[in-house]
Design an enzyme around this catalytic site. Sequence first.
Site, mmCIF file in Angstrom:
data_model
loop_
_atom_site.group_PDB
_atom_site.id
_atom_site.type_symbol
_atom_site.label_atom_id
_atom_site.label_comp_id
_atom_site.label_asym_id
_atom_site.label_seq_id
_atom_site.Cartn_x
_atom_site.Cartn_y
_atom_site.Cartn_z
ATOM 1 N N ASP A 42 10.165 14.221 12.612
ATOM 2 C CA ASP A 42 9.721 14.162 11.219
ATOM 3 C C ASP A 42 8.207 14.350 11.119
ATOM 4 O O ASP A 42 7.516 13.602 10.426
ATOM 5 C CB ASP A 42 10.163 12.836 10.586
ATOM 6 C CG ASP A 42 10.250 12.920 9.064
ATOM 7 O OD1 ASP A 42 10.288 14.049 8.526
ATOM 8 O OD2 ASP A 42 10.265 11.864 8.417
ATOM 9 N N SER A 66 5.243 2.993 0.068
ATOM 10 C CA SER A 66 6.644 2.796 0.393
ATOM 11 C C SER A 66 7.196 4.120 0.896
ATOM 12 O O SER A 66 6.706 5.184 0.546
ATOM 13 C CB SER A 66 7.420 2.281 -0.812
ATOM 14 O OG SER A 66 7.182 3.121 -1.898
ATOM 15 N N SER A 83 10.815 5.915 3.309
ATOM 16 C CA SER A 83 12.255 5.908 3.512
ATOM 17 C C SER A 83 12.691 4.580 4.145
ATOM 18 O O SER A 83 13.804 4.101 3.952
ATOM 19 C CB SER A 83 12.646 7.071 4.412
ATOM 20 O OG SER A 83 11.738 7.173 5.480
ATOM 21 N N PHE A 84 11.803 3.970 4.886
ATOM 22 C CA PHE A 84 12.108 2.767 5.653
ATOM 23 C C PHE A 84 12.070 1.499 4.789
ATOM 24 O O PHE A 84 12.850 0.583 4.972
ATOM 25 C CB PHE A 84 11.049 2.679 6.767
ATOM 26 C CG PHE A 84 11.120 1.510 7.685
ATOM 27 C CD1 PHE A 84 11.919 1.549 8.820
ATOM 28 C CD2 PHE A 84 10.352 0.380 7.450
ATOM 29 C CE1 PHE A 84 11.950 0.470 9.696
ATOM 30 C CE2 PHE A 84 10.387 -0.705 8.324
ATOM 31 C CZ PHE A 84 11.186 -0.653 9.447
ATOM 32 N N GLY A 85 11.177 1.479 3.830
ATOM 33 C CA GLY A 85 11.008 0.282 2.999
ATOM 34 C C GLY A 85 9.595 0.257 2.453
ATOM 35 O O GLY A 85 9.067 1.304 2.098
ATOM 36 N N LYS A 128 5.207 -3.043 7.968
ATOM 37 C CA LYS A 128 6.306 -2.246 7.400
ATOM 38 C C LYS A 128 7.559 -3.087 7.350
ATOM 39 O O LYS A 128 8.092 -3.473 8.387
ATOM 40 C CB LYS A 128 6.559 -1.016 8.285
ATOM 41 C CG LYS A 128 5.708 0.172 7.929
ATOM 42 C CD LYS A 128 5.897 1.295 8.918
ATOM 43 C CE LYS A 128 6.968 2.267 8.529
ATOM 44 N NZ LYS A 128 6.926 3.494 9.380
ATOM 45 N N ILE A 143 0.816 -1.221 0.000
ATOM 46 C CA ILE A 143 0.000 0.000 0.000
ATOM 47 C C ILE A 143 0.846 1.267 0.000
ATOM 48 O O ILE A 143 0.325 2.362 -0.110
ATOM 49 C CB ILE A 143 -0.974 0.056 1.200
ATOM 50 C CG1 ILE A 143 -0.230 -0.202 2.518
ATOM 51 C CG2 ILE A 143 -2.134 -0.890 1.003
ATOM 52 C CD1 ILE A 143 -1.058 0.091 3.741
HETATM 53 P P1 ADP Z 1 7.571 7.494 5.081
HETATM 54 O O1 ADP Z 1 8.835 6.790 5.443
HETATM 55 O O2 ADP Z 1 7.607 8.162 3.736
HETATM 56 O O3 ADP Z 1 7.071 8.427 6.152
HETATM 57 P P2 ADP Z 1 6.025 5.108 5.680
HETATM 58 O O4 ADP Z 1 7.002 4.048 5.347
HETATM 59 O O5 ADP Z 1 5.746 5.361 7.112
HETATM 60 O O6 ADP Z 1 6.413 6.434 4.907
HETATM 61 O O7 ADP Z 1 4.627 4.798 4.968
HETATM 62 C C1 ADP Z 1 4.422 4.927 3.574
HETATM 63 C C2 ADP Z 1 2.936 4.987 3.273
HETATM 64 O O8 ADP Z 1 2.284 3.770 3.665
HETATM 65 C C3 ADP Z 1 2.189 6.095 4.046
HETATM 66 O O9 ADP Z 1 2.228 7.332 3.392
HETATM 67 C C4 ADP Z 1 0.775 5.537 4.126
HETATM 68 O O10 ADP Z 1 0.052 5.825 2.954
HETATM 69 C C5 ADP Z 1 1.004 4.035 4.203
HETATM 70 N N1 ADP Z 1 0.952 3.589 5.623
HETATM 71 C C6 ADP Z 1 1.968 3.547 6.516
HETATM 72 N N2 ADP Z 1 1.565 3.094 7.720
HETATM 73 C C7 ADP Z 1 0.238 2.826 7.582
HETATM 74 C C8 ADP Z 1 -0.780 2.343 8.491
HETATM 75 N N3 ADP Z 1 -0.509 2.042 9.767
HETATM 76 N N4 ADP Z 1 -2.032 2.199 8.007
HETATM 77 C C9 ADP Z 1 -2.333 2.521 6.714
HETATM 78 N N5 ADP Z 1 -1.434 2.990 5.828
HETATM 79 C C10 ADP Z 1 -0.153 3.146 6.238
#
Ligand code: ADP
Length: 316
Positions: free
Chosen positions: A154, A24, A26-28, A44, A22
Site C-alpha cells: 500500500d 483517521s 482504514s485501520f481506525g 493508532k 490527528i
Molecule cells: P491510512 O489507513 O489511511 O493509511 P493511517 O491510519 O495510517 O491512515 O493514518 C491516518 C493519518 O494519521 C495519516 O494520514 C497521518 O496524517 C496521521 N498519522 C498516522 N501516523 C502518524 C505518525 N506516526 N505521526 C504523525 N501523524 C500520523
Amino acid sequence: CEEFTLKDLSRLTNGFAEEAKIGSGSFGSVYRAKLPDGREVAIKRAERASTGARRRRRFDAERAFRSELRLLSRVNHRNLVSLLGFCEERGERILVFEFMPHGALHDHLHGEDAGSGHSPLFSSWEARLRVALDAARGVEYLHCYAVPPIIHRDIKPSNILLDDDWTAKVSDFGLSLVSGASASTSPTTTSGTAGTVGYMDPEYYRLQELTERSDVYSFGVVLLELVTGRKAIHRDQSQEGSGSPRNVIEFAVPAVEAGNIAKILDGRVPEPRGHEVEAVARVAKIGAECVRPRGRGRPVMSEVVAELEWAVTLCE
Ligand code: ADP
C-alpha cells in the site's frame, strides 16, 4: 517494543478525546500524545468491531493487527516509521508509533498548503527528490534486507510520513505480506487483492500474484506525482469524457517516452534549473519504468535507489 496498559494510553489521550485526534484511516483513529519521558507519539487505535454479523470483520481485523505487530517488531530502519509499543487489552488493538511532526507527504503534495510556499517540498527540487530517495530506501529495506522479505502492498503518499527534519519514512504495514521467496521467480498467490485504487499494480490485480514488483509500480506512481505535482487520479468531473488524461500515468508517461519533459512540468512544481533539469528528467524516466504494465519490465528497488541517489547529488 513496549506493552502499554489501556489505562496509560487512555490517560495520555484524555480518554481518546476528539481534540487529541490527528487523523483517521482504514485501520481506525490516530491520536497525538506525549509519553511521560517526553517522547511524542502517534497512537493508532483500531475500530472496535463487536458481535454477531461483524464477527468475520473482527476476526480479519485482529489478524491484520497481529500481522502488523509481527512485521513492525522485526523491522528497524531510519526510513520506516518505528513502532514503540502496543496494547491488546479487552479487545482493543492499539499501536504506538514515533510521531512524525510534518505529517503525510500527501498533504504536502496535494493539500491546501501545497502551493503556498510553506512546505520546502514546493520550493526545492533537492528536498522533493530527497523525500523520494528516503522512501525508496525504506521500501528497498523491506524487499532486500528484512528477513524474510516484506511486500508493503500500500505504497502511496499518505503512507509516507515526514519527520521534523523532513526525513521521509514509510508507514502503515497493515496490508503488508511476507514474501514467499525471491519475488520475480516465485510470486505469492493471494486470495483477493488489497491496496489503493490508482496505485495498485494492474498485473497483481489481474493475476492476484503478488511480488515486490507491485510495490515498485505503486512507488512509480508516487515518483510521477512528485515530479508533476499531479494526483494519481484526477477526480475532476469536468474532464471526464473530454479525452484528457485522467491519471498521472496517462499524463506523464507518453511525454517522458517522447523525451518531452517540459510538457509535464506545468507550474505545479518548481521550475528546474541547471543540473536539476537532468535530475528531474532521470526521475521522471525511472517513474515511467516503474509503472510498466508487466512486472518483469520494471526495475527493482535497489536500481530505483541508485538512480535517485544520483539525481539528488545532481541537485545539491
Ligand atoms: P491510512 O489507513 O489511511 O493509511 P493511517 O491510519 O495510517 O491512515 O493514518 C491516518 C493519518 O494519521 C495519516 O494520514 C497521518 O496524517 C496521521 N498519522 C498516522 N501516523 C502518524 C505518525 N506516526 N505521526 C504523525 N501523524 C500520523
